[in-house]
Write a protein that holds these residues in place. Structure first.
Motif, PDB file in Angstrom:
ATOM      1  N   ILE A   1       0.407  -1.598   0.120  1.00 28.59           N
ATOM      2  CA  ILE A   1      -0.184   0.178  -0.296  1.00 28.59           C
ATOM      3  C   ILE A   1       1.134   1.246  -0.028  1.00 28.59           C
ATOM      4  N   THR A   2       0.279   2.492  -0.646  1.00 27.63           N
ATOM      5  CA  THR A   2       1.012   3.646  -0.837  1.00 27.63           C
ATOM      6  C   THR A   2       0.210   4.801  -0.301  1.00 27.63           C
ATOM      7  N   ILE A   3       0.898   5.279   0.348  1.00 31.71           N
ATOM      8  CA  ILE A   3       0.237   6.483   1.413  1.00 31.71           C
ATOM      9  C   ILE A   3       0.763   7.355   0.757  1.00 31.71           C
ATOM     10  N   ALA A   4       0.097   8.923   0.146  1.00 37.09           N
ATOM     11  CA  ALA A   4       0.772   9.927  -0.550  1.00 37.09           C
ATOM     12  C   ALA A   4       0.787  10.734   0.936  1.00 37.09           C
ATOM     13  N   LEU A   5       1.404  11.808   0.964  1.00 39.81           N
ATOM     14  CA  LEU A   5       1.823  12.676   2.257  1.00 39.81           C
ATOM     15  C   LEU A   5       2.501  14.002   1.598  1.00 39.81           C
ATOM     16  N   HIS A   6       1.534  15.754   2.783  1.00 41.03           N
ATOM     17  CA  HIS A   6       1.870  16.546   1.839  1.00 41.03           C
ATOM     18  C   HIS A   6       3.139  17.442   2.376  1.00 41.03           C
ATOM     19  N   SER A   7       3.886  16.768   3.429  1.00 41.48           N
ATOM     20  CA  SER A   7       4.506  17.295   4.004  1.00 41.48           C
ATOM     21  C   SER A   7       5.666  15.838   4.711  1.00 41.48           C
ATOM     22  N   VAL A   8       7.204  16.540   4.391  1.00 42.66           N
ATOM     23  CA  VAL A   8       8.075  15.743   4.902  1.00 42.66           C
ATOM     24  C   VAL A   8       7.987  15.076   6.196  1.00 42.66           C
ATOM     25  N   THR A   9       7.817  16.188   7.340  1.00 46.87           N
ATOM     26  CA  THR A   9       7.946  15.971   7.951  1.00 46.87           C
ATOM     27  C   THR A   9       6.504  14.450   8.574  1.00 46.87           C
ATOM     28  N   ALA A  10       5.254  15.180   7.948  1.00 39.66           N
ATOM     29  CA  ALA A  10       4.761  14.071   7.811  1.00 39.66           C
ATOM     30  C   ALA A  10       4.904  12.528   7.514  1.00 39.66           C
TER      31      ALA A  10
END
Length: 126
Positions: free
Chosen positions: A70-79
């Motif tokens: 599963i691949t999850i995309a996030l908007h920040s490097v920290t997250a």
């Protein structure tokens, strides 16, 4: 002077983009895939609610899912780093939450820029 009331389509656009510009519905296989990924996103957000802060959950989107990955995309490097650090616990939570995730072996995390609606007002920098 002639007044044209039609738009020229981008000749470099894909067929799907041209159809979308013309107001057509997406092909059924793409619509089905989008619904599947949306469903997976909701399941991921629910299953990881006890592990991750709400702001990370709100920004996560499943971009790929099969029986083992599963691949999850996030908007920040920290997250993304936070999720990567918790990946083993997240995999266990996902496996226990839904039978569709029982065979997951790998959790991938990617960072994508946040989409900005071009119709929203943007601040004038001048």
């Amino acid at each position: 002077m002639s007044d044209f009331n039609f738009k020229f389509t981008n000749h470099l656009a894909s067929t799907t983009e041209k159809l979308a510009a013309a107001g057509k519905k997406p092909p059924k296989h793409l619509l089905s895939r989008l619904q599947h990924l949306h469903s997976c996103t909701k399941k991921v957000q629910l299953s990881l609610a006890h592990l991750l802060p709400q702001d990370i959950l709100d920004s996560c989107t499943v971009t790929y899912a099969d029986t083992h990955t599963i691949t999850i995309a996030l908007h920040s490097v920290t997250a993304a780093n936070h999720l990567r650090y918790q990946s083993k616990h997240c995999l266990m939570a996902l496996r226990h939450f839904d039978h569709a995730f029982r065979q997951l072996d790998e959790l991938k995390v990617i960072v994508v820029p946040k989409f900005q609606n071009r119709f929203e007002k943007t601040p004038n920098l001048h």
